[in-house]
Scaffold this active site. Sequence first.
Site, PDB file in Angstrom:
ATOM      1  N   SER A 127      13.048   2.313   1.155  1.00  0.00           N
ATOM      2  CA  SER A 127      12.406   2.465  -0.157  1.00  0.00           C
ATOM      3  C   SER A 127      12.640   3.817  -0.808  1.00  0.00           C
ATOM      4  O   SER A 127      12.222   4.020  -1.952  1.00  0.00           O
ATOM      5  CB  SER A 127      10.903   2.208  -0.037  1.00  0.00           C
ATOM      6  OG  SER A 127      10.646   0.819   0.095  1.00  0.00           O
ATOM      7  N   LYS A 130      14.064   3.897  -4.236  1.00  0.00           N
ATOM      8  CA  LYS A 130      13.212   3.740  -5.418  1.00  0.00           C
ATOM      9  C   LYS A 130      13.148   5.030  -6.237  1.00  0.00           C
ATOM     10  O   LYS A 130      12.822   4.991  -7.427  1.00  0.00           O
ATOM     11  CB  LYS A 130      11.806   3.282  -5.011  1.00  0.00           C
ATOM     12  CG  LYS A 130      11.718   1.839  -4.516  1.00  0.00           C
ATOM     13  CD  LYS A 130      10.269   1.443  -4.268  1.00  0.00           C
ATOM     14  CE  LYS A 130      10.125  -0.039  -3.920  1.00  0.00           C
ATOM     15  NZ  LYS A 130      10.424  -0.313  -2.512  1.00  0.00           N
ATOM     16  N   SER A 182       5.108   1.925  -3.282  1.00  0.00           N
ATOM     17  CA  SER A 182       6.428   1.356  -2.981  1.00  0.00           C
ATOM     18  C   SER A 182       6.492  -0.142  -3.266  1.00  0.00           C
ATOM     19  O   SER A 182       7.046  -0.920  -2.490  1.00  0.00           O
ATOM     20  CB  SER A 182       6.781   1.615  -1.504  1.00  0.00           C
ATOM     21  OG  SER A 182       8.162   1.555  -1.299  1.00  0.00           O
TER      22      SER A 182
END
Length: 419
Positions: A127, A130, A182
């Site tokens: 993640s 991101k 997230s």
Amino acid sequence: MHSAIPRSLKVLVMAVASGILALTAPQLAAATPKPPVQAEPCANRVAPPPPVDTSEKPQPGEVAPGPMPVPERPVGGARLADCGTVVPQGALNPPAGNTAASWVLQDLDTGAVLAAKDPHARQRPASLIKTLLALVVVTELKADQIITPTKEDAQQECTCVGITAGSKYTVDQLLHGLLMHSGNDVAHAFATALGGVDKTVAKMNALAAGIGATDTRAATPSGLDGPGMSTSAYDLSVIFHYAMKQPEFAKAVATKNYEIPAIGDKPAIPVYNDNKLLGVYPGFLGGKTGFTDDARHTYVGGAQRDGKRIAVVMMRAEQTPTRVVEQAGKLLDYGFALEADHAEAVGTIDYQAPAKPGDPPGAAPQAAAVQGSANTAAPAAEDAFGTTGWILTLVVFLIIAGGFVVGHQRKKAQADSGA
């Protein structure tokens, strides 16, 4: 009286040999280069470790992209090509108990790389990618712009914030959900708003290339593993360095608790920051956590102390013997100690801000500069006759000259004999 001829032949042979060696020695030296120094091989210099599941298996009819090219010169400095731990000369070793396969400590203000371990090793971001998606979002979407998630957005593989299809959210609200908790559902909603998953991934990769993240290729907007996914601790340091200059990003990652207001009959959505150093580590500025089975635990976070801002990126870490956030905190302590000792940097965060709409293109001047230096250093035009031709000419000349010498000595010997 016959000794003159052998001596002349010796002179001739030596002259020919000396001439040939004089001209051919440089050419032979150039033709037989020294063997390169064999550096210790880096296990993940080209690609991440093999996947442990089928998450990176291409869809039917598709082919997985090959590895990202490895730059000829390591980005950020020569020392950052090392596979092992890279610390300033004379510095203490990094804290024990760190499980990350690779990591980078940087000064967020100067871009100095304070210490690292295998910084350019190709890893999976989970993640942490991101952060790159968030940069695309703050570049292309306004904070108060309304996004209405689709059913597909809301039904993504979680971790999820809990957005609902058909509801209306602002970009700022969703950005908090993306970076604090997230949310994969939020990541997909942003991708839909940006033109679809494929276009969004292309925009993410273009931005990564534009700021100098040469190890990075996103395969999904959320960080879920996919074919060709690749990054490095160094690249994520570049991305985080740039991201912390964006007010919307810095504000979201520094937020501990947030609430997306109730919409109609849908209740409010509380959002809590996954980064457990926030509010615990003194001066913590925020960051991002990540995990997939293939990537293992990934982490980025920054803190401020005594006027210094330091950030750490960790890749492929494990939660034992201590939690990854605790390992990160010890690395941050180590970074602040290096700064206090005025330790020499081991590299630099080498990035450039991407061009904004209306800015003159920056690639052309750079290309011209490179081309200019190449022209300056270009070798002179090659002699059409060639080195070999000159060598043969010299040999023939020496043989002819030697013939005259031998003939002269023979005539002189005959004259002496007749006398």
